[in-house]
Enzyme design. Structure first.
Site, PDB file in Angstrom:
ATOM      1  N   HIS A  65      42.219  38.885  28.126  1.00  0.00           N
ATOM      2  CA  HIS A  65      42.304  37.815  29.446  1.00  0.00           C
ATOM      3  C   HIS A  65      41.802  36.529  29.088  1.00  0.00           C
ATOM      4  CE1 HIS A  65      43.242  41.597  31.721  1.00  0.00           C
ATOM      5  NE2 HIS A  65      42.614  42.278  30.860  1.00  0.00           N
ATOM      6  N   TRP A 124      35.631  34.575  31.845  1.00  0.00           N
ATOM      7  CA  TRP A 124      34.927  35.600  32.663  1.00  0.00           C
ATOM      8  C   TRP A 124      33.941  36.420  31.903  1.00  0.00           C
ATOM      9  CZ3 TRP A 124      36.008  36.177  37.921  1.00  0.00           C
ATOM     10  CH2 TRP A 124      35.272  37.341  38.381  1.00  0.00           C
ATOM     11  N   ASP A 157      48.471  39.776  33.591  1.00  0.00           N
ATOM     12  CA  ASP A 157      47.989  40.851  33.552  1.00  0.00           C
ATOM     13  C   ASP A 157      49.253  41.710  33.706  1.00  0.00           C
ATOM     14  OD1 ASP A 157      45.455  40.225  33.636  1.00  0.00           O
ATOM     15  OD2 ASP A 157      45.003  40.431  35.696  1.00  0.00           O
ATOM     16  N   HIS A 160      46.752  33.757  31.197  1.00  0.00           N
ATOM     17  CA  HIS A 160      46.953  35.042  30.547  1.00  0.00           C
ATOM     18  C   HIS A 160      47.794  35.700  31.788  1.00  0.00           C
ATOM     19  CE1 HIS A 160      43.405  35.791  32.899  1.00  0.00           C
ATOM     20  NE2 HIS A 160      43.793  37.017  32.879  1.00  0.00           N
ATOM     21  N   GLU A 217      47.274  34.373  35.314  1.00  0.00           N
ATOM     22  CA  GLU A 217      46.091  33.757  35.939  1.00  0.00           C
ATOM     23  C   GLU A 217      45.732  32.496  35.003  1.00  0.00           C
ATOM     24  OE1 GLU A 217      43.840  37.723  38.054  1.00  0.00           O
ATOM     25  OE2 GLU A 217      43.855  37.568  35.685  1.00  0.00           O
ATOM     26  N   HIS A 222      46.606  47.310  33.207  1.00  0.00           N
ATOM     27  CA  HIS A 222      45.458  46.656  33.552  1.00  0.00           C
ATOM     28  C   HIS A 222      44.646  47.324  34.664  1.00  0.00           C
ATOM     29  CE1 HIS A 222      42.003  44.182  33.849  1.00  0.00           C
ATOM     30  NE2 HIS A 222      42.736  43.273  35.008  1.00  0.00           N
ATOM     31  N   HIS A 261      44.534  43.138  43.224  1.00  0.00           N
ATOM     32  CA  HIS A 261      45.305  43.614  42.085  1.00  0.00           C
ATOM     33  C   HIS A 261      45.913  44.821  42.065  1.00  0.00           C
ATOM     34  CE1 HIS A 261      43.283  40.518  39.864  1.00  0.00           C
ATOM     35  NE2 HIS A 261      43.627  40.834  38.578  1.00  0.00           N
TER      36      HIS A 261
END
Length: 220
Positions: free
Chosen positions: A56, A28, A62, A60, A184, A66, A172
């Site tokens: 991340h 990302w 979250d 990973h 994710e 976060h 989220h």
């Protein structure tokens, strides 16, 4: 090829669904960097490297922290959320967003650990650079998971969010503040839909909002 363990209880298959971490991986933000600290080739006693990666990176977890200060960090997530029975839902026929109706049609049921297998595993996840289109979970799909008492939801892309929601991050916000953990970056390309045991062990980064996680599925 997944390892197969034979015992009196039958055959157990273990599937590693973790993405490999390396400097050229799909990422990302800033990609991982590796520095050689010591090397046998240079006359040192051993090989030692230093890795610079984000929380991340790759596969990973979250944590609620976060998206909200003061919430649960990744090292405080109960293991009984990260380890236990799970279901892999076949959503490979979906383009765009996975909503409540699609989850129901795929057989959501009362599973507490839900893994979304989409076309991402063979398309977006294989891109060399971040694509503009991928399949994500819609806010109404997230709301259904919340009402069903889901503990953790996972997907086969860098984010659970759909491209159109990566400004407000609606999905989220629907999950994390309600204590629903997000996993994710799974590679589900070789995984058949159905029931499994999930084992997800994020690095114990103290007070971090996320952490890379070695993740496997076990089928008995």
């Amino acid at each position: 090829m997944s390892p197969r363990l034979d015992s009196e209880a039958g055959t157990v298959e273990i599937f590693d669904i973790t993405l490999p971490i390396h400097p050229d991986m799909l990422h990302w933000g800033k990609k991982p960097e590796i520095t050689t600290v010591e090397s046998i080739a240079a006359g040192d006693a051993s090989n030692v490297t230093r890795w610079l990666i984000g929380a991340h990176t790759g596969t990973h977890v979250d944590a609620p922290l976060h998206f909200k200060d003061g919430e649960l960090p990744v090292d405080k997530i109960d293991l009984d959320i990260l380890v236990g029975p799970a279901v892999v839902l076949d959503l490979t026929n979906i383009e765009g967003q996975v909503g409540a109706a699609e989850l129901e049609a795929a057989g959501l049921g009362d599973a507490e650990r839900v893994i979304l297998k989409t076309v991402n595993s063979t398309t977006a996840l294989r891109a060399l650079e971040k694509p503009t289109e991928w399949v994500g979970l819609s806010p109404d799909g997230a709301e259904l998971l919340r009402t069903r008492g889901v503990k953790i939801v996972a997907i086969d892309y860098l984010t659970l969010e759909s491209p159109e929601n990566t400004v407000e991050w609606d999905t989220h916000h629907a999950l994390l503040p309600n204590g629903i953990i997000i996993l994710e970056g799974l590679d589900l390309s070789e995984i058949e839909p159905g029931p499994y045991e999930l084992v997800c062990l994020p690095m114990k980064l103290q007070d971090s909002e996320a952490a890379p996680a070695r993740t496997v599925l076990i089928r008995r």
